[in-house]
Write a protein that holds these residues in place. Structure first.
Motif, PDB file in Angstrom:
ATOM      1  N   ALA A  10      -4.760  -4.773   6.785  1.00  0.00           N
ATOM      2  CA  ALA A  10      -6.169  -5.024   6.472  1.00  0.00           C
ATOM      3  C   ALA A  10      -7.042  -4.835   7.708  1.00  0.00           C
ATOM      4  O   ALA A  10      -8.140  -4.253   7.626  1.00  0.00           O
ATOM      5  CB  ALA A  10      -6.331  -6.416   5.902  1.00  0.00           C
ATOM      6  N   VAL A  11      -6.562  -5.293   8.856  1.00  0.00           N
ATOM      7  CA  VAL A  11      -7.327  -5.125  10.102  1.00  0.00           C
ATOM      8  C   VAL A  11      -7.446  -3.639  10.449  1.00  0.00           C
ATOM      9  O   VAL A  11      -8.512  -3.172  10.901  1.00  0.00           O
ATOM     10  CB  VAL A  11      -6.670  -5.933  11.245  1.00  0.00           C
ATOM     11  CG1 VAL A  11      -7.248  -5.547  12.592  1.00  0.00           C
ATOM     12  CG2 VAL A  11      -6.833  -7.420  10.999  1.00  0.00           C
ATOM     13  N   MET A  12      -6.371  -2.883  10.240  1.00  0.00           N
ATOM     14  CA  MET A  12      -6.427  -1.447  10.536  1.00  0.00           C
ATOM     15  C   MET A  12      -7.413  -0.727   9.612  1.00  0.00           C
ATOM     16  O   MET A  12      -8.100   0.212  10.034  1.00  0.00           O
ATOM     17  CB  MET A  12      -5.030  -0.828  10.424  1.00  0.00           C
ATOM     18  CG  MET A  12      -4.108  -1.245  11.553  1.00  0.00           C
ATOM     19  SD  MET A  12      -2.462  -0.569  11.406  1.00  0.00           S
ATOM     20  CE  MET A  12      -2.738   1.083  11.990  1.00  0.00           C
ATOM     21  N   ILE A  13      -7.523  -1.160   8.381  1.00  0.00           N
ATOM     22  CA  ILE A  13      -8.507  -0.562   7.469  1.00  0.00           C
ATOM     23  C   ILE A  13      -9.920  -0.871   7.945  1.00  0.00           C
ATOM     24  O   ILE A  13     -10.804   0.002   7.927  1.00  0.00           O
ATOM     25  CB  ILE A  13      -8.250  -1.057   6.031  1.00  0.00           C
ATOM     26  CG1 ILE A  13      -6.950  -0.469   5.508  1.00  0.00           C
ATOM     27  CG2 ILE A  13      -9.419  -0.677   5.119  1.00  0.00           C
ATOM     28  CD1 ILE A  13      -6.500  -1.031   4.187  1.00  0.00           C
ATOM     29  N   ILE A  14     -10.152  -2.080   8.414  1.00  0.00           N
ATOM     30  CA  ILE A  14     -11.476  -2.439   8.945  1.00  0.00           C
ATOM     31  C   ILE A  14     -11.781  -1.631  10.201  1.00  0.00           C
ATOM     32  O   ILE A  14     -12.903  -1.131  10.381  1.00  0.00           O
ATOM     33  CB  ILE A  14     -11.534  -3.958   9.205  1.00  0.00           C
ATOM     34  CG1 ILE A  14     -11.496  -4.713   7.874  1.00  0.00           C
ATOM     35  CG2 ILE A  14     -12.773  -4.326  10.001  1.00  0.00           C
ATOM     36  CD1 ILE A  14     -11.305  -6.192   8.009  1.00  0.00           C
ATOM     37  N   ILE A  15     -10.795  -1.470  11.077  1.00  0.00           N
ATOM     38  CA  ILE A  15     -10.986  -0.650  12.283  1.00  0.00           C
ATOM     39  C   ILE A  15     -11.325   0.785  11.901  1.00  0.00           C
ATOM     40  O   ILE A  15     -12.172   1.427  12.516  1.00  0.00           O
ATOM     41  CB  ILE A  15      -9.728  -0.716  13.178  1.00  0.00           C
ATOM     42  CG1 ILE A  15      -9.610  -2.096  13.808  1.00  0.00           C
ATOM     43  CG2 ILE A  15      -9.761   0.355  14.269  1.00  0.00           C
ATOM     44  CD1 ILE A  15      -8.305  -2.342  14.530  1.00  0.00           C
ATOM     45  N   GLY A  16     -10.699   1.291  10.872  1.00  0.00           N
ATOM     46  CA  GLY A  16     -11.015   2.642  10.396  1.00  0.00           C
ATOM     47  C   GLY A  16     -12.442   2.765   9.914  1.00  0.00           C
ATOM     48  O   GLY A  16     -13.109   3.774  10.160  1.00  0.00           O
ATOM     49  N   GLY A  47     -11.070   7.149  11.563  1.00  0.00           N
ATOM     50  CA  GLY A  47     -11.545   6.759  10.241  1.00  0.00           C
ATOM     51  C   GLY A  47     -10.634   7.149   9.106  1.00  0.00           C
ATOM     52  O   GLY A  47     -10.810   6.672   7.985  1.00  0.00           O
ATOM     53  N   ALA A  48      -9.674   8.017   9.353  1.00  0.00           N
ATOM     54  CA  ALA A  48      -8.763   8.412   8.285  1.00  0.00           C
ATOM     55  C   ALA A  48      -7.319   8.046   8.606  1.00  0.00           C
ATOM     56  O   ALA A  48      -6.617   7.521   7.745  1.00  0.00           O
ATOM     57  CB  ALA A  48      -8.868   9.912   8.021  1.00  0.00           C
ATOM     58  N   VAL A  49      -6.888   8.310   9.818  1.00  0.00           N
ATOM     59  CA  VAL A  49      -5.478   8.086  10.156  1.00  0.00           C
ATOM     60  C   VAL A  49      -5.176   6.592  10.280  1.00  0.00           C
ATOM     61  O   VAL A  49      -4.200   6.107   9.700  1.00  0.00           O
ATOM     62  CB  VAL A  49      -5.110   8.833  11.457  1.00  0.00           C
ATOM     63  CG1 VAL A  49      -3.714   8.479  11.896  1.00  0.00           C
ATOM     64  CG2 VAL A  49      -5.244  10.323  11.246  1.00  0.00           C
ATOM     65  N   VAL A  50      -6.020   5.879  10.996  1.00  0.00           N
ATOM     66  CA  VAL A  50      -5.770   4.441  11.188  1.00  0.00           C
ATOM     67  C   VAL A  50      -5.794   3.697   9.850  1.00  0.00           C
ATOM     68  O   VAL A  50      -4.891   2.893   9.575  1.00  0.00           O
ATOM     69  CB  VAL A  50      -6.777   3.856  12.210  1.00  0.00           C
ATOM     70  CG1 VAL A  50      -6.639   2.353  12.289  1.00  0.00           C
ATOM     71  CG2 VAL A  50      -6.560   4.478  13.573  1.00  0.00           C
ATOM     72  N   PRO A  51      -6.766   3.957   8.952  1.00  0.00           N
ATOM     73  CA  PRO A  51      -6.703   3.288   7.646  1.00  0.00           C
ATOM     74  C   PRO A  51      -5.501   3.709   6.798  1.00  0.00           C
ATOM     75  O   PRO A  51      -4.972   2.890   6.048  1.00  0.00           O
ATOM     76  CB  PRO A  51      -8.003   3.696   6.955  1.00  0.00           C
ATOM     77  CG  PRO A  51      -8.901   4.062   8.027  1.00  0.00           C
ATOM     78  CD  PRO A  51      -8.052   4.618   9.109  1.00  0.00           C
TER      79      PRO A  51
END
Length: 119
Positions: A10-16, A47-51
């Motif tokens: 979830a944190v990685m999606i927010i970072i994305g 914005g794409a890889v991290v999420p």
């Protein structure tokens, strides 16, 4: 363990989302093509890889999700493909723009001058 994976995802999606926001601001605010291309690449990678990696971790951490291993694997493989393709595409765009002199700029250092001499 699965809760930790869920929250990290979830944190990685927010970072994305934040990387997408900064990439979009950079596309609007940066002065020339090459710097905007950098902002677009940051938006793509962050914005794409991290999420996508975040979705993979989130799917692994969600015990209630059916086919969670398929979702995690597809997200991870897609993230790897985007991670490899985005910088190569940005480099190809920058090289093509430089080669045809589409973008007018005054470089302080031109590392492609040797390549231009071989054409």
């Amino acid at each position: 363990m699965s809760e930790i994976l869920f929250y990290i995802g979830a944190v990685m999606i927010i970072i994305g989302g934040i990387c997408d926001l900064f990439g979009a601001i950079g596309l609007l605010r940066f002065p020339n093509f090459y710097v905007r291309l950098h902002a677009a690449t940051v938006g793509t990678i962050g914005g794409a890889v991290v999420p996508l990696f975040g979705v993979a971790l989130l799917a692994l951490g969600a015990d209630f999700l059916p086919h969670r291993y398929a979702i995690a694997g597809a997200s991870f493989i897609t993230g790897i493909i985007v991670l490899l393709a985005a910088p190569a595409g940005a480099t190809a765009l920058a090289y093509a723009a430089h080669k045809v002199k589409l973008v007018e700029w005054k470089p302080k250092v031109d590392h492609l001058a040797e390549v231009r001499g071989n054409d």
